[in-house]
Design an enzyme around this catalytic site. Structure first.
Site, PDB file in Angstrom:
ATOM      1  CE  LYS A 111      -0.867  -3.087  -3.247  1.00 31.45           C
ATOM      2  NZ  LYS A 111      -1.776  -2.024  -2.807  1.00 31.45           N
TER       3      LYS A 111
ATOM      4  CE1 TYR B 105       2.257  -1.209  -0.289  1.00 29.75           C
ATOM      5  CE2 TYR B 105       2.444  -0.760   2.051  1.00 29.75           C
ATOM      6  CZ  TYR B 105       2.232  -0.313   0.767  1.00 29.75           C
ATOM      7  OH  TYR B 105       1.995   1.016   0.535  1.00 29.75           O
TER       8      TYR B 105
ATOM      9  CG  HIS C   1      -5.101   2.482  -2.382  1.00 24.11           C
ATOM     10  ND1 HIS C   1      -4.135   2.721  -1.441  1.00 24.11           N
ATOM     11  CD2 HIS C   1      -5.973   3.517  -2.273  1.00 24.11           C
ATOM     12  CE1 HIS C   1      -4.405   3.835  -0.797  1.00 24.11           C
ATOM     13  NE2 HIS C   1      -5.517   4.335  -1.280  1.00 24.11           N
TER      14      HIS C   1
ATOM     15  CG  ASP D 277      -7.423   6.536   0.451  1.00 23.95           C
ATOM     16  OD1 ASP D 277      -7.201   6.236  -0.746  1.00 23.95           O
ATOM     17  OD2 ASP D 277      -6.655   6.240   1.373  1.00 23.95           O
TER      18      ASP D 277
END
Length: 181
Positions: free
Chosen positions: A70, A130, A61, A168
């Protein structure tokens, strides 16, 4: 804390100092002043937590516009975590770096803006945390194909039944993604 540079400029492996005894352990997963002293002056606006079973692959992503950096870690279980350089001006454009993150090794991984990010869970009941430096914007989220042969990520898939979301499964090859400058 110890900071380990990767083969690609930008992503970093962060090994926190862990204080442990027979009762358990303590570590600082985030301290703005200490990270800034180490050259990582970040401001986070969002924390996320996902739980996945063994074999779940989430990624690859990225957001464009509004990219996210992140800081990721695992508090239960283990993942193989990957960042792919999507900065066209970078000498490592299209290259990837991967690291195992687990509750045992307590490592963290910094994935800066300009990278696609994803992970494969290696154990059931894996909790992945995250911190993001920009808010999630679903309309700006894109997926790089996790299995694009031009990127060639060497996922540790032996013995795993890979599970992907519909989103995905629709990831685009590197040649078709709108990369960063």
């Amino acid at each position: 804390m110890k900071i380990v540079e990767c083969d690609i400029a930008g992503p970093l492996i962060i090994e926190p100092q862990v204080f442990g005894d027979e009762r358990g352990f303590f570590l600082e997963s985030w301290n703005a002043a200490r990270f800034a002293e180490a050259g990582l002056d970040m401001t986070f606006v969002q924390d996320n937590h996902s739980r996945s079973q063994k074999g779940v692959l989430r990624g690859m992503h990225f957001q464009r516009p509004g990219p996210q950096g992140k800081l990721v870690r695992v508090v239960s279980g283990a993942v193989y975590d990957v960042a792919v350089d999507l900065r066209r001006s970078s000498p490592t454009f299209g290259k990837w770096v991967g690291v195992e993150l687990s509750a045992v090794n307590k490592r963290m991984f910094w994935v800066p803006q300009g990278f696609a990010h994803g992970f494969l869970t290696l154990e059931d009941g894996t909790d992945f945390l995250y911190k993001c430096d920009a808010p999630y914007a679903p309309a700006n989220e894109h997926s790089l194909a996790w299995d694009d042969p031009d990127v060639g990520i060497d996922w540790p898939t032996d013995g795993l039944d890979i599970q992907l979301s519909a989103k995905d499964r629709e990831g685009k090859p590197l040649s078709e993604v709108e990369a960063f400058a």
